[in-house]
Write a protein that holds these residues in place. Sequence first.
Motif, short mmCIF file in Angstrom:
data_model
loop_
_atom_site.label_atom_id
_atom_site.label_comp_id
_atom_site.label_asym_id
_atom_site.label_seq_id
_atom_site.Cartn_x
_atom_site.Cartn_y
_atom_site.Cartn_z
N ALA A 82 -24.43 3.52 9.10
CA ALA A 82 -23.75 2.69 10.09
C ALA A 82 -24.77 1.83 10.82
N GLU A 83 -24.31 0.69 11.28
CA GLU A 83 -25.19 -0.20 12.02
C GLU A 83 -24.43 -0.78 13.20
N SER A 84 -24.98 -0.66 14.39
CA SER A 84 -24.34 -1.16 15.60
C SER A 84 -25.35 -1.95 16.41
N GLU A 85 -25.08 -3.26 16.55
CA GLU A 85 -25.95 -4.16 17.30
C GLU A 85 -27.40 -4.08 16.82
N GLY A 86 -27.55 -4.01 15.50
CA GLY A 86 -28.88 -3.99 14.90
C GLY A 86 -29.55 -2.63 14.90
N ASN A 87 -28.89 -1.62 15.47
CA ASN A 87 -29.47 -0.28 15.52
C ASN A 87 -28.93 0.59 14.40
N LYS A 88 -29.82 1.31 13.73
CA LYS A 88 -29.44 2.22 12.65
C LYS A 88 -29.91 3.63 12.97
N PRO A 89 -29.19 4.64 12.49
CA PRO A 89 -29.65 6.03 12.69
C PRO A 89 -30.88 6.28 11.84
N SER A 90 -31.62 7.31 12.18
CA SER A 90 -32.84 7.65 11.43
C SER A 90 -32.47 8.14 10.04
N ALA A 91 -33.43 8.05 9.12
CA ALA A 91 -33.20 8.51 7.75
C ALA A 91 -32.87 10.00 7.72
N ASP A 92 -33.52 10.77 8.60
CA ASP A 92 -33.26 12.22 8.66
C ASP A 92 -31.83 12.51 9.10
N LYS A 93 -31.34 11.70 10.07
CA LYS A 93 -29.98 11.90 10.56
C LYS A 93 -28.96 11.57 9.46
N VAL A 94 -29.21 10.49 8.73
CA VAL A 94 -28.32 10.11 7.63
C VAL A 94 -28.30 11.20 6.57
N LYS A 95 -29.47 11.74 6.25
CA LYS A 95 -29.57 12.81 5.25
C LYS A 95 -28.80 14.05 5.70
N GLU A 96 -28.94 14.38 6.98
CA GLU A 96 -28.27 15.56 7.53
C GLU A 96 -26.74 15.41 7.48
N VAL A 97 -26.24 14.25 7.92
CA VAL A 97 -24.79 14.03 7.96
C VAL A 97 -24.22 13.89 6.55
N THR A 98 -25.00 13.32 5.64
CA THR A 98 -24.54 13.21 4.24
C THR A 98 -24.36 14.60 3.63
N ALA A 99 -25.33 15.49 3.88
CA ALA A 99 -25.25 16.86 3.36
C ALA A 99 -24.05 17.59 3.98
N PHE A 100 -23.87 17.40 5.28
CA PHE A 100 -22.72 18.01 5.96
C PHE A 100 -21.41 17.50 5.39
N SER A 101 -21.34 16.18 5.13
CA SER A 101 -20.12 15.56 4.60
C SER A 101 -19.80 16.08 3.21
N LYS A 102 -20.82 16.24 2.38
CA LYS A 102 -20.62 16.75 1.01
C LYS A 102 -19.99 18.14 1.06
N GLU A 103 -20.53 18.99 1.91
CA GLU A 103 -20.02 20.35 2.04
C GLU A 103 -18.60 20.33 2.60
N CYS A 104 -18.36 19.44 3.56
CA CYS A 104 -17.06 19.35 4.22
C CYS A 104 -15.99 18.85 3.23
N VAL A 105 -16.33 17.86 2.42
CA VAL A 105 -15.39 17.32 1.44
C VAL A 105 -14.97 18.40 0.45
N GLU A 106 -15.91 19.22 0.03
CA GLU A 106 -15.59 20.31 -0.90
C GLU A 106 -14.62 21.30 -0.27
N LYS A 107 -14.82 21.62 1.02
CA LYS A 107 -13.92 22.52 1.74
C LYS A 107 -12.53 21.90 1.89
N ILE A 108 -12.52 20.60 2.21
CA ILE A 108 -11.25 19.89 2.40
C ILE A 108 -10.43 19.90 1.11
N GLU A 109 -11.07 19.64 -0.01
CA GLU A 109 -10.36 19.63 -1.30
C GLU A 109 -9.83 21.01 -1.64
N ARG A 110 -10.60 22.04 -1.33
CA ARG A 110 -10.15 23.41 -1.61
C ARG A 110 -8.94 23.77 -0.75
N LEU A 111 -9.02 23.44 0.54
CA LEU A 111 -7.91 23.73 1.46
C LEU A 111 -6.67 22.90 1.12
#
Length: 446
Positions: A261-290
Motif C-alpha cells: 500500500a502507498e499513502s501520500e508517498g509513504n510505504k510500509p517497511s519490507a519487513d512489515k509487508v513480509k509479516e502481513v503477507t505471511a499472516f494473510s497466507k495463513e488466514c486465507v487457508e483458514k478462511i477456505e477451510r471454514l
Amino acid sequence: MTVGNMESAQLFDAGNKGRGLRATKELRAGEVVFAEPSFSAVVFDSLATQVCHSCFRRQAKLHRCAQCNFAHYCDRTCQTACWDEHKQECAAIKKMGKWPGENVRLAARTLWCIHKDTGIVSDSQLVSVDHLEAHVADLPKETSAIKCNGVTLSDQRGLQAVGVGLFPNLGLVNHDCWPNCSVILNHGNQSAVSSALHSQRRIELRAAGHISEGEELTVSYVDFLNLSTGRQKKLQERFHFQCSCEQCSEHVKDDLMTAAAESEGNKPSADKVKEVTAFSKECVEKIERLRAEKDYHEVVRLCRDCLEKQENVLADTHLYVLRVLSVASEVLSYLQSFSEAAGYARRMVEGYMKLYNPNNAQLGLAIMRAGVAHWHAGQIEVGHGFICRAVAILMVTHGPNHPITRDLESMRMQTEMELKMFKQKECVYHATRDAALMKHSAGEKK
C-alpha cells in the motif's frame, strides 16, 4: 490425422506449441468462432446427486436412474437425451455395484464413443479424439491422459464447476495467459415439446476482442489472477508445458499482485509487508477451510481481521487482499449483510479492473456480484452502473442467449425502472418542498 472443417478456424503448425487453430477471417468481439458438442462429459463425483447428468444444470430436485441408482436428471426428457451416453455406463455400474471416480467414468465414456463412432462425432471435428496430445511420456502411471484435454464445465449460472468434458476441437486451441478468446458452456435446450427443436450441450469459443485473419486463437487454461510463476507451475503440473507467453516471460502485473500500500508517498517497511503477507497466507487457508465447513460467521470474522491487518500495508491489487475481499463479499451477501458486502465487492472490482483483461468472464461475473450487492443494499444507482458494465462484458464472453446474460439483462431493466421511480419521487419531493418554501416566503412578505 485431420478431418472435417470449420468456417472461422483452421488447423496449423504452431511451432514449439505443436498444433494450433488460427482465424480464417476477421472476427469481432463476442463473435462465436465455433460451437462444439462434447465428445464425452461427466458430472463431478461430489455433485452427482445435485447436477443433471445430461444438461449439467444444478437443480433442487432431480430424478435418479432406476437401473444404476447413480445418474440423476432434471426429468424424463433429459434422461432420454442422455441415454445413448449413459447406457453402457449404467450397465457397468449396475454390474459392479458401485461407481468409479469421474476420471475413470470420462475415460470409459470416451472409449465407448471411440468404439462406436471411431473418434469422430461431427463433420466439423478437425481431428480424431485419439490423435489429441496426450503427453504420455510426461504423465505418471496413475494419471489418466484424459486430464490433459479435459475441460471443466460450469453450472447454468457459470458460478460453480460441476463436471469435466472432452472437446476435440477445443483441445487444439493453445493457451495464452492473455487470450483472445473465451470458452463458455451452453447447456442446450431439451424443454421444447418437439424433439426436433432440442439443442445439444456444447461449448462456444467466442472472440474476446478483435481478431485478425490468420491470427492464432488462444484461450487461458488457468485463471490469470496468480503470479506468473504460479500460473507456470499449474500449467506444468496439469498440462505438461512451460508457458512462455508475454505475460509470463515479462512477469506482467506481478508487481501489482504483490504490491504494498502507498499513502501520500509513504510505504510500509519490507519487513512489515513480509509479516502481513505471511499472516494473510495463513488466514486465507483458514478462511477456505471454514468456508468449506459452512462456518460462515467465523469466515466473516476472520475476513474482517485479515483486512484490518492488511490495511495500509498491502495494496488492493495484492492477491491476498483480493481473495479475502472476494470471500467476504460473497459470504456477507449470503448472510444478507448487503451494505458491508457492497463495500468489499466494490474494492474487489477496483482491484480486478487493474489486473484482468477488460473482456474477461471472471471480471464480468465479479462486477455482476458487486452490482447485485449494491442493489440489495439500496444503492440503486451504483448497483445499476455495475450491472450495466457486467452486461457489456458478458455479452462478449457469454453471448445474449446465455442464462447468466438473460438474468443480468432482467436485473438491468429492473434497476433501471427502480432508478427512474426513485428519481421521479425525488423530483416530486423537491417540487413539493420548493412550493412549500415559496408559500412560506410569500406569507412572510405579507
